[in-house]
Design an enzyme around this catalytic site. Structure first.
Site, PDB file in Angstrom:
ATOM      1  N   ARG A 163      -3.875  -4.544  -6.060  1.00 53.07           N
ATOM      2  CA  ARG A 163      -2.599  -4.496  -5.327  1.00 53.07           C
ATOM      3  C   ARG A 163      -2.565  -5.571  -4.243  1.00 53.07           C
ATOM      4  O   ARG A 163      -1.577  -6.291  -4.103  1.00 53.07           O
ATOM      5  CB  ARG A 163      -2.407  -3.123  -4.678  1.00 53.07           C
ATOM      6  CG  ARG A 163      -1.995  -2.063  -5.636  1.00 53.07           C
ATOM      7  CD  ARG A 163      -1.701  -0.765  -4.897  1.00 53.07           C
ATOM      8  NE  ARG A 163      -1.354   0.246  -5.864  1.00 53.07           N
ATOM      9  CZ  ARG A 163      -1.818   1.482  -5.861  1.00 53.07           C
ATOM     10  NH1 ARG A 163      -2.648   1.885  -4.911  1.00 53.07           N
ATOM     11  NH2 ARG A 163      -1.446   2.337  -6.776  1.00 53.07           N
ATOM     12  N   HIS A 171      -7.801   5.759  -0.934  1.00 52.39           N
ATOM     13  CA  HIS A 171      -6.421   5.306  -0.760  1.00 52.39           C
ATOM     14  C   HIS A 171      -5.876   5.728   0.597  1.00 52.39           C
ATOM     15  O   HIS A 171      -6.375   6.634   1.233  1.00 52.39           O
ATOM     16  CB  HIS A 171      -5.518   5.927  -1.832  1.00 52.39           C
ATOM     17  CG  HIS A 171      -5.888   5.531  -3.216  1.00 52.39           C
ATOM     18  ND1 HIS A 171      -5.846   4.244  -3.648  1.00 52.39           N
ATOM     19  CD2 HIS A 171      -6.294   6.269  -4.266  1.00 52.39           C
ATOM     20  CE1 HIS A 171      -6.207   4.202  -4.909  1.00 52.39           C
ATOM     21  NE2 HIS A 171      -6.501   5.417  -5.305  1.00 52.39           N
TER      22      HIS A 171
END
Length: 121
Positions: free
Chosen positions: A9, A33
């Site tokens: 990402r 995360h």
């Protein structure tokens, strides 16, 4: 998988900002995360350190977008969004092993005092 997923990402967001191929971007993200992840400020675009290419404010914005990237995808796709990115990360890791790519894949670890970092797993 979180390291591979979030690193991908971040590399994507850096590539978009710098208008280069994601294949020219090298970044590391470690940890889980969201708010729990630790990122290492190791960003290179075609071998050039990212701070030489972008101002700190843009880098900070990319870091924050990466941190919230999972929620961004869930909000866009609504249902069925939680399987695609983790499966892509798993495939990347398995290919690296099975095809002996000699590739570094980020993976969570429990650090020790010898590494100089703590609480980054």
């Amino acid at each position: 998988m979180a390291g591979v997923l979030d690193s991908a990402r971040m590399s994507t967001f850096v590539a978009m900002e710098c208008r280069v191929s994601v294949e020219n971007v090298h970044s590391f993200v470690l940890g889980g995360h969201g708010d729990t992840w630790c990122h290492c400020r190791v960003f290179h675009v075609a071998g050039i350190p990212l701070p030489d290419l972008l101002p700190k404010e843009r880098i900070d914005a990319i870091v924050e977008r990466t941190r919230k990237g999972g929620a961004e995808i869930v909000n866009l796709l609504k249902t069925g969004s939680a399987y695609y990115a983790p499966s892509a990360a798993a495939v990347e890791m398995v290919e690296a092993i099975l095809k002996t790519k000699r590739r570094f894949c980020r993976a969570p670890y429990t650090s020790t005092e010898s590494t100089g970092s703590r609480d980054c797993s």
